[in-house]
Scaffold this motif. Sequence first.
Motif, PDB file in Angstrom:
ATOM      1  N   ALA A  47       0.941  -0.845  -0.017  1.00  0.00           N
ATOM      2  CA  ALA A  47      -0.227   0.010   0.078  1.00  0.00           C
ATOM      3  C   ALA A  47       1.069   1.538   0.172  1.00  0.00           C
ATOM      4  O   ALA A  47       1.939   1.441   0.268  1.00  0.00           O
ATOM      5  N   PRO A  48       0.352   2.655  -0.634  1.00  0.00           N
ATOM      6  CA  PRO A  48       1.309   3.415  -0.550  1.00  0.00           C
ATOM      7  C   PRO A  48       1.762   4.076   0.417  1.00  0.00           C
ATOM      8  O   PRO A  48       0.924   3.595   0.833  1.00  0.00           O
ATOM      9  N   GLU A  49       2.516   4.583   0.689  1.00  0.00           N
ATOM     10  CA  GLU A  49       2.591   5.529   1.986  1.00  0.00           C
ATOM     11  C   GLU A  49       2.080   6.550   2.128  1.00  0.00           C
ATOM     12  O   GLU A  49       1.869   7.422   1.208  1.00  0.00           O
ATOM     13  N   PRO A  50       0.787   7.365   2.823  1.00  0.00           N
ATOM     14  CA  PRO A  50       0.365   8.307   3.130  1.00  0.00           C
ATOM     15  C   PRO A  50       1.293   9.707   2.899  1.00  0.00           C
ATOM     16  O   PRO A  50       2.301   8.836   3.048  1.00  0.00           O
ATOM     17  N   GLU A  51       0.655  10.147   1.866  1.00  0.00           N
ATOM     18  CA  GLU A  51       1.450  11.386   1.878  1.00  0.00           C
ATOM     19  C   GLU A  51       1.863  12.327   3.305  1.00  0.00           C
ATOM     20  O   GLU A  51       0.676  12.539   4.238  1.00  0.00           O
ATOM     21  N   PRO A  52       2.456  13.206   3.618  1.00  0.00           N
ATOM     22  CA  PRO A  52       2.794  13.770   5.775  1.00  0.00           C
ATOM     23  C   PRO A  52       1.544  14.580   4.981  1.00  0.00           C
ATOM     24  O   PRO A  52       1.722  15.445   3.939  1.00  0.00           O
ATOM     25  N   GLU A  53       0.698  15.192   6.124  1.00  0.00           N
ATOM     26  CA  GLU A  53       0.390  16.289   6.328  1.00  0.00           C
ATOM     27  C   GLU A  53       0.764  17.636   6.409  1.00  0.00           C
ATOM     28  O   GLU A  53       2.137  17.265   6.819  1.00  0.00           O
ATOM     29  N   PRO A  54       1.242  18.530   5.354  1.00  0.00           N
ATOM     30  CA  PRO A  54       1.876  19.750   5.778  1.00  0.00           C
ATOM     31  C   PRO A  54       2.002  20.166   7.312  1.00  0.00           C
ATOM     32  O   PRO A  54       1.077  20.170   7.668  1.00  0.00           O
ATOM     33  N   GLU A  55       3.131  20.739   7.640  1.00  0.00           N
ATOM     34  CA  GLU A  55       3.525  21.933   8.518  1.00  0.00           C
ATOM     35  C   GLU A  55       2.547  22.920   8.536  1.00  0.00           C
ATOM     36  O   GLU A  55       2.429  23.594   7.571  1.00  0.00           O
ATOM     37  N   PRO A  56       2.000  23.194   9.455  1.00  0.00           N
ATOM     38  CA  PRO A  56       1.127  24.095   8.850  1.00  0.00           C
ATOM     39  C   PRO A  56       2.161  25.618   9.236  1.00  0.00           C
ATOM     40  O   PRO A  56       3.342  25.480   9.388  1.00  0.00           O
ATOM     41  N   GLU A  57       1.676  26.343   8.422  1.00  0.00           N
ATOM     42  CA  GLU A  57       2.666  27.829   8.064  1.00  0.00           C
ATOM     43  C   GLU A  57       3.042  28.333   9.687  1.00  0.00           C
ATOM     44  O   GLU A  57       1.839  29.022  10.185  1.00  0.00           O
ATOM     45  N   PRO A  58       4.179  29.106  10.323  1.00  0.00           N
ATOM     46  CA  PRO A  58       3.853  29.591  10.873  1.00  0.00           C
ATOM     47  C   PRO A  58       3.263  30.564  11.383  1.00  0.00           C
ATOM     48  O   PRO A  58       3.837  31.512  10.390  1.00  0.00           O
ATOM     49  N   GLU A  59       2.388  31.481  11.909  1.00  0.00           N
ATOM     50  CA  GLU A  59       2.118  32.312  12.265  1.00  0.00           C
ATOM     51  C   GLU A  59       3.217  33.709  12.234  1.00  0.00           C
ATOM     52  O   GLU A  59       4.542  33.437  13.342  1.00  0.00           O
TER      53      GLU A  59
END
Length: 404
Positions: A47-59
């Motif tokens: 099964a393909p590895e899930p794409e990592p959640e993108p890090e939220p842009e720091p405020e």
Amino acid sequence: MKKLVLALCIVLALLLAFLGARELGLIRLSAPEPAAPVEAMPEPEPAPEPEPEPEPEPEPEPEPLPLEPGDTVMVNGVALDTVSLDDVLYADAAEVAEALNMECAIKDGAAELTGMVQYSFAADECNAVIAGETQLLNRAPFLQEDIFYLPLEDAARVMGCASYTDSESGQLYLTPGAGDWEIPQDKKIPILMYHAVSDDMWGIPELFVSPSEMEKQLAYLVENGYDPITFEDIQYIDQYDKPVILTFDDGYDDNYLELFPLLQKYNAKATVFVIANAFEMNHKLNKEQVREMSDSGLVSIQSHGMTHHDMNVMGEEELHYELGESKRILTEVTGKEVFVLCYPTGKYSDLTLEIGREYYKFGTKMNGKLCNTSEDPMLMNRYYVSRYTTLDEFAAMLQDAEEE
């Protein structure tokens, strides 16, 4: 022979049978053909590895407010540096609390200043909570670089401080006690009037209370549960069981040399009424002595006029000078706004009272009666204590407040 022939016949029959079976494919002499290989089942695709959640842009960090150095402001006698934002002066809440002899706690974006009353200020909110009640601010406090900034004049107003600006220097003074607070009504307070405290009687003898007698009187107060307070404390009068106010007229230097050490010994407060043009005169307090006593928190320095002349015969212009200039000078010396007037020789006129209200919250007489806060605050009664007042007479003055 027959047996041999028979055996040969059997062998021949077997051979013919074998050859016939081979011809028919019933017997194979060669090795069997290998079976076709069984194709292996393909391995399942992982099964393909899930794409990592993108890090939220720091405020982005908020841009710091453009603070400019502000004026130095005298808060309760302490010089505080300020910063200016949009022409409003702000000061560090912790420094304000220290100047006002209060505790300061900063937590969760709020500052709490606690003394006789608790004051709460929230960053970026235009209100303050005072003893559970909300009051509006014109400007909001804010946090920057771990400093909680209060809009200084606004915060001082809701905290009951008076605002006074020197007409000559432009210096701003913020003073607790001198503010526009409501005077508690129908409270009886013995106010005692002294002058000098010395055995060196260079003037009228009865004005010189002996230091030994002064100590006996202070000891009596402490031992009998009395609370020597100043006029600043009248707003909190309900917090004292047996309040009494000690006042000393004329500003003699023995008030520093003899009286002040006794006040420190017994942790007792007193008010000294100083003649504003008498500094450095013979037997009078100098400015350094006045400032030291005021800074101690035990002595409240208030006005006895500019020249000690009788105010009942003065005209409007002279009264403005006597009352206004003495207030300005003594405020400059102590760093605290002066707000109590003692009429020299106890004399005043209707005009004195009218103009006096422009500069002072309280005025004191010398008529030998008990003070009641429901009466005119510009005409507060006092008992006279002389060199010849006995301890029993002293005690009787105090007991009048309990009997009435």
